[in-house]
Each structure stands twice: as C-alpha cells, then as structure tokens.
Design an enzyme around this catalytic site. Structure first.
Site, PDB file in Angstrom:
ATOM      1  N   LEU A 117      -4.919 -19.828  -8.570  1.00  0.00           N
ATOM      2  CA  LEU A 117      -3.783 -20.678  -8.194  1.00  0.00           C
ATOM      3  C   LEU A 117      -2.449 -19.964  -8.402  1.00  0.00           C
ATOM      4  CD1 LEU A 117      -4.922 -23.959 -10.017  1.00  0.00           C
ATOM      5  CD2 LEU A 117      -4.985 -23.526  -7.552  1.00  0.00           C
ATOM      6  N   GLY A 123      -1.615 -13.232 -17.481  1.00  0.00           N
ATOM      7  CA  GLY A 123      -2.916 -13.484 -16.871  1.00  0.00           C
ATOM      8  C   GLY A 123      -2.809 -14.448 -15.702  1.00  0.00           C
ATOM      9  N   LYS A 124      -3.990 -14.838 -15.209  1.00  0.00           N
ATOM     10  CA  LYS A 124      -4.020 -15.699 -14.025  1.00  0.00           C
ATOM     11  C   LYS A 124      -4.220 -17.163 -14.396  1.00  0.00           C
ATOM     12  CE  LYS A 124      -5.871 -12.160 -10.981  1.00  0.00           C
ATOM     13  NZ  LYS A 124      -7.092 -11.517 -10.535  1.00  0.00           N
ATOM     14  N   ASP A 265      12.561 -22.717 -19.470  1.00  0.00           N
ATOM     15  CA  ASP A 265      12.065 -21.972 -18.305  1.00  0.00           C
ATOM     16  C   ASP A 265      12.011 -22.842 -17.050  1.00  0.00           C
ATOM     17  OD1 ASP A 265      11.283 -19.652 -17.053  1.00  0.00           O
ATOM     18  OD2 ASP A 265       9.188 -19.793 -17.641  1.00  0.00           O
TER      19      ASP A 265
HETATM   20  N1  LIG Z   1      -1.879 -27.235 -14.144  1.00  0.00           N
HETATM   21  C1  LIG Z   1      -1.733 -26.500 -13.042  1.00  0.00           C
HETATM   22  N2  LIG Z   1      -2.201 -26.944 -11.858  1.00  0.00           N
HETATM   23  C2  LIG Z   1      -2.050 -26.201 -10.746  1.00  0.00           C
HETATM   24  N3  LIG Z   1      -1.426 -24.998 -10.721  1.00  0.00           N
HETATM   25  C3  LIG Z   1      -0.949 -24.507 -11.860  1.00  0.00           C
HETATM   26  C4  LIG Z   1      -1.071 -25.221 -13.088  1.00  0.00           C
HETATM   27  N4  LIG Z   1      -0.489 -24.491 -14.064  1.00  0.00           N
HETATM   28  C5  LIG Z   1      -0.022 -23.379 -13.473  1.00  0.00           C
HETATM   29  N5  LIG Z   1      -0.301 -23.367 -12.155  1.00  0.00           N
HETATM   30  C6  LIG Z   1       0.052 -22.323 -11.193  1.00  0.00           C
HETATM   31  O1  LIG Z   1       0.016 -21.051 -11.821  1.00  0.00           O
HETATM   32  C7  LIG Z   1       1.331 -20.451 -11.830  1.00  0.00           C
HETATM   33  C8  LIG Z   1       1.523 -19.650 -13.097  1.00  0.00           C
HETATM   34  O2  LIG Z   1       1.381 -20.532 -14.194  1.00  0.00           O
HETATM   35  P1  LIG Z   1       2.300 -20.405 -15.474  1.00  0.00           P
HETATM   36  O3  LIG Z   1       3.735 -20.440 -15.008  1.00  0.00           O
HETATM   37  O4  LIG Z   1       1.882 -21.421 -16.459  1.00  0.00           O
HETATM   38  O5  LIG Z   1       1.908 -18.947 -15.955  1.00  0.00           O
HETATM   39  P2  LIG Z   1       2.792 -17.928 -16.773  1.00  0.00           P
HETATM   40  O6  LIG Z   1       1.891 -16.805 -17.142  1.00  0.00           O
HETATM   41  O7  LIG Z   1       3.455 -18.608 -17.893  1.00  0.00           O
HETATM   42  O8  LIG Z   1       3.833 -17.527 -15.668  1.00  0.00           O
HETATM   43  P3  LIG Z   1       5.253 -16.870 -15.852  1.00  0.00           P
HETATM   44  O9  LIG Z   1       4.985 -15.515 -16.341  1.00  0.00           O
HETATM   45  O10 LIG Z   1       5.799 -16.940 -14.448  1.00  0.00           O
HETATM   46  O11 LIG Z   1       6.039 -17.730 -16.775  1.00  0.00           O
HETATM   47  C9  LIG Z   1       2.277 -21.631 -11.657  1.00  0.00           C
HETATM   48  O12 LIG Z   1       3.516 -21.228 -11.111  1.00  0.00           O
HETATM   49  C10 LIG Z   1       1.481 -22.540 -10.720  1.00  0.00           C
HETATM   50  O13 LIG Z   1       1.566 -22.112  -9.395  1.00  0.00           O
END
Ligand SMILES: Nc1ncnc2c1ncn2[C@@H]1O[C@H](COP(=O)(O)OP(=O)(O)OP(=O)(O)O)[C@@H](O)[C@H]1O
Length: 513
Positions: A117, A123-124, A265
């Site tokens: 997603l 990570g992903k 953020d």
């Molecule tokens: N609960 C969820 N349901 C659907 N998609 C999600 C959810 N949580 C995150 N995502 C998808 O995954 C992406 C990355 O998630 P998240 O921002 O939590 O990761 P991160 O590693 O903290 O990213 P960043 O480094 O950009 O802060 C989100 O922008 C969204 O598109």
C-alpha cells in the site's frame, strides 16, 4: 519519507563534503554550510509537479546555533538502562524479556500478504489478510536494522587513525547512543500512542509484534487511499470539501493535544479516506507524548520541544529554525494542508529541501495567500500560517465558545472573533456530531472513494501496489539480515525492542471488527 534532522545534526560536521552542497536561491540569507543536502532529483514527482514528500531522502542539517537538543524530561540516554522512556511513557524492559513470543498472540505467519500500500522511511505498509478470520489489515513493517544500524555509520565516518582520539571516539559513541535511543523512542511512541487512542478520525492499532528482523504494527485498513492520491487526481478541492476535511483533521488534532500529544507530521500522505469518505490520520511515527500545555508566555506548564523534525513543506517555521515549539506547530501544518487542498500545492515549494527551507525562513510574515480564494479561506489561512507562533491562532485555547474566550473579546473590542469552530468557513459543519463521532458513523464524507474490491487497493498509487513484497517482507527472519548482523548484535537488537508487543483489548477488537 519524513526527514528527521535532529538525529543527524551532530554527524554532519564529519560528513560535510563539497559534493553534498547544492544550489540554493540566490537571495538566500542562509549559508550553504548550514543546510547541506543531497542534490539528487526527488523521486516520485508527477507530471503536475506534485510529489510525495515521503520519498525524500533524509536531510542533514547543522544544529541551529543556540538550539537545545532537548526531548521530554523523562528522556534516558542510556541504552543499557533497564528503564527507558518511550514516547513519554516509562516502561520497564524486563516486562517483556524475549522478543515478544511469550505474550504474543499474533505473528507474521498469521497473515497472508495481498499487496503493497505504501512505503516509508523504515519499511513498507502491506495489505494483509488474516489467514483465520479472512479480515484485511494494513501491516506496517519497520526493519530493525534500518532503525539501529544507521547509527554505526555515523559513528565511524572514515576518520583516520591520527585524527581519532579517545575523547572523539567516546563523544561519537555517546551521540550515536543518543540518536539510536531517539529512533527507538520514536518507534515505540507510535505503538504506545496509537494503543491509547480511540477517535473516529485516527487509525486504529490492533496488534504489534516483532521478530528477529522487523517490527510489525497491525492497523485498521483504510481502503480509500491517501488524500494525496485524491488531490493528485483532482488538482484542487472546492472550499466546502476543504472545510469539511479541515474540520475532521482539527477534531483529531484537538483530541491529540488534549492528551498531551503533538502530531508533528501532518501532510496529505498521512491523511487517508475510509470507505465512507471520512478522513483518518495515520503515521504516528513522529508524534510526541508528554506535551501538556501550549500557550506561549502563559503561567502554565508549557512543555516545549526542540527536535527538528517533520516534512519541510508542512513544517512550522519555529521547528525549522531550531526554536522551541509547542503543539501550536500542528495548527501551522493544518494551514499548509488547507492551502494545499485549495491551491494544489503547499505555500512553500521548491526543487529540493534546501530551497523550501530557505523560502520559509526568508519569509518575514507568512505565506502569500492567493487573491482568488474566498475571504473566509483567506482569513483562516492568514491566522494559521502566521510565521510568529505567538501571533498564530491558538486553536486549542479558542476551540469553542467559553467564558475565557468571551472575556478576551470584551476586553478588546478590536480583537477579531477568535473562536475556531465559529469561523465562517465551518458554517456548514455540525461540530457536535463530528466531535462525538456520530457524523462519521452515520453519513458519507464529501469524497466517497470508488471501491469495487477492497483487496485491489485501487485508491493507492500503482507505484506501490505493483511493488513486490515477496523478497524479504514475508520471510522470517530475512537471510540478508542474518548475514549482516551477528548473533550477539541480534540479541542486543532484540533487547532494544523488548516490550513492543501489544494486543488491543477484546472489546476494542469487537467494536471495530
Ligand atoms: N492503515 C492504513 N491503511 C491503508 N494504507 C495505509 C495505512 N497506513 C499507512 N498506509 C499507507 O502507507 C503509507 C506509508 O505509511 P506511513 O506513513 O505510516 O509509513 P512511514 O514509514 O511512517 O512513512 P514516512 O516515512 O513517509 O513517514 C501511507 O502514506 C499510506 O499510503
């Protein structure tokens, strides 16, 4: 990816090379040495110029003169300590002595990957299906090695033997430990904060667990995709839609601030739409707990933060300048987001971080507001986007009509109406229903995402949904990781993440599934 500056500030003086310096605005008052960043093109730009801020490289910035590297008062820099502060919550490491297996009801083998997603700094995020219940979740994976090992590089910056002194090595080790502790604190903060929250506009956390290589957060799957995705499709949104989502975000921020949490953020990538078109905030990786009041100059327990953190386009100027800041920074970010939804880009943009930061810093009063917006939108943007945080709208204080706010208005007849909820742009919002969650439960939001099959994740960017997840995401533990980290280090690493495992209460799980 967010940029996290504070943890890299100290290492910069060692990394500084001419190759890192980039072109900046000619009129920029800022010394190039102050903000050396990579000049690599930013991945993720689309034809309209809108790009994901989450794919930025980490930005290295010198610590601004006079700024303090202060975290919450309970901060512990000792990794060997049995007690560590995580997001403002003191936890005893001995309570979860192994890698979470003994009290862990779920593990990676319980879930079948469906598709990617999104992708973040560590990570992903993968859409997964519970093998037993067939329910869908969003699984956020964080690689332990990414969180932990980055530091080693900072501590060993090719310093020649002759230059290396014991004092230098020691000071690098301490800095390295402090930075590592901060990253671990942030990792825990996301879990701790989400596990304590229940709000219709905030994503829900159901489980957290970890194995030798990764940490996993099992979140509610929000199928409507990012607000970013819809903004990209539509360019801009009309004022009623913007007011609606602005109000939903405000309810979530107010709720967080009342709990002493600063979000830090806010950006379109972190605002998801659920299947009924309501906005849900995700990504609490930068949130901070332990901030109680936020009224500058007031005789109250004002907890100030100093970490330079966030995404530059949406980041309050006081944060970028390394000044102390409070929860009020989230309201500035809301101003940037409202601006972005109306105009199609945030107030300050540029080809790279350096240019954006220069523009924000150079601007004396605040962003220029386009003439074509309605008077109501101009007014709210003007007050949220004030550069000087003491002049910015203190939304938490003037959230709704109260004795206190009325007095202020009487005292000074010239004072504008300060009540946030009474602002003209929110005239169509039923705050009562929105605040108690009934609106979200019983009606549709203004953009109802098209969902033919939840597993298709059709509202997510193809860049992510077409990514492979089989390489290392669903192998436990990963071979690469096994080779890269020896047994002793692995043991130490697991110790660092003790206490991460979590399961929501039965009633909570039942309520949402
Ligand atoms: N609960 C969820 N349901 C659907 N998609 C999600 C959810 N949580 C995150 N995502 C998808 O995954 C992406 C990355 O998630 P998240 O921002 O939590 O990761 P991160 O590693 O903290 O990213 P960043 O480094 O950009 O802060 C989100 O922008 C969204 O598109």
């Amino acid at each position: 990816m967010i940029f996290s500056l504070d943890e890299e500030l100290e290492s910069l003086s060692l990394n500084k090379t001419p190759g890192n310096a980039i072109e900046s605005d000619n009129e920029s008052p800022i010394d190039d040495n102050f903000l050396p960043v990579s000049s690599k093109p930013i991945f993720g730009s689309d034809s309209r110029g809108r790009r994901r801020s989450s794919v930025y490289e980490k930005l290295q910035v010198m610590k601004p003169t006079g700024s303090k590297n202060l975290e919450i008062p309970t901060f512990s820099t000792s990794l060997s300590s049995s007690v560590i502060s995580r997001g403002g919550v003191i936890l005893n490491l001995s309570e979860d002595g192994n890698i979470g297996i003994k009290d862990l009801s779920r593990n990676i083998n319980d879930f079948k990957p469906v598709r990617v997603l999104g992708k973040g700094a560590y990570g992903k995020v993968i859409l997964v299906k519970d093998k037993k219940s067939k329910k869908l979740y969003a699984m956020k994976q964080l690689k332990k090695a990414e969180i932990v090992i980055v530091d080693d590089n900072n501590g060993n910056n090719n310093i020649s033997d002759s230059e290396t002194t014991i004092a230098h090595t020691l000071s690098q080790k301490i800095k390295s430990e402090t930075n590592l502790t901060k990253r671990i604190e942030r990792t825990f903060a996301e879990k701790v904060i989400l596990s304590e929250l229940e709000h219709p506009n905030i994503v829900k956390l159901f489980y957290a667990f970890h194995d030798h290589s990764k940490l996993y957060l099992i979140l509610q799957y929000i199928p409507g995709g990012e607000l970013f995705f819809h903004l990209k499709e539509q360019g801009t949104l009309n004022e009623d839609v913007v007011a609606f989502y602005g109000a939903e975000i405000s309810c979530a921020l107010k709720f967080l601030h009342e709990k002493g949490i600063v979000y830090r953020d806010l950006k379109p990538e972190n605002c998801l739409l659920n299947y009924t078109g309501h906005l849900v905030l995700t990504d609490f990786g930068l949130s901070k707990k332990g901030v109680k009041k936020e009224i500058p100059g007031a005789d109250e327990d004002v907890a100030e933060l100093y970490s330079i953190i966030g995404t530059p386009e949406y980041c309050a100027p006081e944060i970028l300048e390394g000044l102390p800041y409070t929860q009020n920074c989230d309201w500035y970010s809301l101003g940037c987001l409202i601006y972005d939804m109306l105009v199609g880009k945030p107030p300050f943009v540029g080809a790279n971080h350096k240019i954006i930061l220069n523009k924000i810093k150079k601007d004396k009063t605040g962003a220029k507001i386009p003439y074509y917006l309605s008077d109501g939108m101009k007014d709210i943007l003007c007050w949220l986007l004030k550069k000087d945080c003491s002049k910015r709208w203190d939304v938490d204080k003037y959230w709704k009509e109260s004795q206190h706010s009325k007095k202020i208005e009487k005292k000074n007849k010239k004072e504008r109406v300060l009540i946030f909820q009474s602002h003209f742009i929110f005239r169509k919002i039923n705050w009562f229903l929105m605040e108690n969650g009934d609106l979200q439960r019983t009606s549709m939001g203004p953009i109802v995402p098209l969902i033919t099959d939840w597993e298709l994740a059709e509202n997510f960017d193809e860049v992510f949904t077409s990514m492979s997840y089989t390489d290392d995401e669903f192998e436990m533990p990963s071979d690469t990781f096994e080779n890269a980290v020896d047994i002793k280090e692995k043991k130490n690493m697991n110790d660092l993440f003790k206490g991460f495992s979590y399961k929501a209460s039965g009633s909570y799980l039942e309520r949402y599934f």
